[in-house]
Design a protein around this motif. Sequence first.
Motif, mmCIF file in Angstrom:
data_model
loop_
_atom_site.group_PDB
_atom_site.id
_atom_site.type_symbol
_atom_site.label_atom_id
_atom_site.label_comp_id
_atom_site.label_asym_id
_atom_site.label_seq_id
_atom_site.Cartn_x
_atom_site.Cartn_y
_atom_site.Cartn_z
ATOM 1 N N PHE A 71 0.841 -1.198 0.000
ATOM 2 C CA PHE A 71 0.000 0.000 0.000
ATOM 3 C C PHE A 71 0.876 1.248 0.000
ATOM 4 C CE2 PHE A 71 0.421 -1.418 4.433
ATOM 5 C CZ PHE A 71 0.951 -0.291 5.039
ATOM 6 N N HIS A 88 -3.346 5.416 4.304
ATOM 7 C CA HIS A 88 -2.889 4.255 3.542
ATOM 8 C C HIS A 88 -3.823 4.070 2.353
ATOM 9 C CE1 HIS A 88 -0.804 2.253 7.271
ATOM 10 N NE2 HIS A 88 -0.217 3.368 6.883
ATOM 11 N N TRP A 90 -4.644 1.377 -0.385
ATOM 12 C CA TRP A 90 -4.449 -0.031 -0.732
ATOM 13 C C TRP A 90 -4.953 -0.269 -2.142
ATOM 14 C CZ3 TRP A 90 -3.014 -3.594 3.312
ATOM 15 C CH2 TRP A 90 -2.964 -3.019 4.592
ATOM 16 N N HIS A 91 -4.137 -0.933 -2.962
ATOM 17 C CA HIS A 91 -4.499 -1.169 -4.351
ATOM 18 C C HIS A 91 -4.867 -2.634 -4.556
ATOM 19 C CE1 HIS A 91 -3.046 2.818 -5.404
ATOM 20 N NE2 HIS A 91 -2.008 2.569 -4.624
ATOM 21 N N GLU A 99 3.455 -9.050 0.651
ATOM 22 C CA GLU A 99 1.996 -9.017 0.597
ATOM 23 C C GLU A 99 1.332 -10.166 1.365
ATOM 24 O OE1 GLU A 99 0.409 -9.519 -3.333
ATOM 25 O OE2 GLU A 99 2.127 -10.685 -3.990
ATOM 26 N N LEU A 118 -11.493 -3.546 3.597
ATOM 27 C CA LEU A 118 -10.260 -4.221 3.987
ATOM 28 C C LEU A 118 -10.615 -5.576 4.574
ATOM 29 C CD1 LEU A 118 -7.362 -2.992 3.827
ATOM 30 C CD2 LEU A 118 -7.494 -2.660 6.298
ATOM 31 N N TRP A 184 -5.491 -6.883 3.639
ATOM 32 C CA TRP A 184 -5.355 -6.606 2.210
ATOM 33 C C TRP A 184 -6.629 -5.946 1.697
ATOM 34 C CZ3 TRP A 184 -6.237 -11.315 4.384
ATOM 35 C CH2 TRP A 184 -7.366 -12.031 3.963
ATOM 36 N N CYS A 185 -6.501 -5.295 0.531
ATOM 37 C CA CYS A 185 -7.643 -4.663 -0.129
ATOM 38 C C CYS A 185 -8.595 -5.746 -0.608
ATOM 39 C CB CYS A 185 -7.144 -3.817 -1.296
ATOM 40 S SG CYS A 185 -8.455 -3.011 -2.241
#
Length: 243
Positions: A71, A88, A90-91, A99, A118, A184-185
């Motif tokens: 991120f 942040h 996140w992609h 990751e 998230l 994670w996204c």
Amino acid sequence: MGGRQVLAARRLLAGSLDGEPPEHQLVNAARSAVTELGTPERLLELVCELASSEGDPEACARLSYRHVLGFDKLLLIDGGPRRMLRAHVWHPGASAIGEEDIHNHRSPLASYVVQGRLAMELYEVAETGGDGIAAARYAESLAERSADWVLKPAGPARLRLTHVGQYAAGSSYALPAHTLHRAWCDTDEPTVTLFLETGAERRRHTDVFTAAGPHPGAVAKVPLTVEEYLQALRKLAERLRTR
């Protein structure tokens, strides 16, 4: 230093987090603070002010970078170890060295999901030879003469999954420093969180566990330039406007 929104954020953080309360009280106070500061309208005003070079863009840019967890980490308010406020971004599908890492932190934290969603897993260390996920353990610290991550192997380990959760926009969470987790996204669009790291005392290292193969011994942090930092804030502001 800073405009009206920067000064108001600093006052709120100082009033909420100063002193030496027990950790459970500190994480609750941090969660309340990010919830108040993370409403899209208030955060937008703060980010726009910072994007116009209020605050301390030179110092904040030096502590802003693409994190090994995948991120974009943008420092908004540097209040020392007691109160570091960051955005942040996140992609989805971001590929990064760490990751898949499960880790903890140097101090208590709280996070508010501003946009997107998230996902998070919580873990605990299991007995050697027992049930759970086999992983390699590392002690992660900062290099003495730089801000690079240094990872020292600490032997094999097993981890047990204890919780799986999803945090949609408008929700928040807070974790004590030692809590092992992975986040994670969880959407097809970027997720924005407001993250607050706090605590008067910071651990000298964190614990990192990976089941995805060995890590390099050191990972360089590449800080943003001032212009890159300000441009990232402008992009974040635009994202907040078009939510």
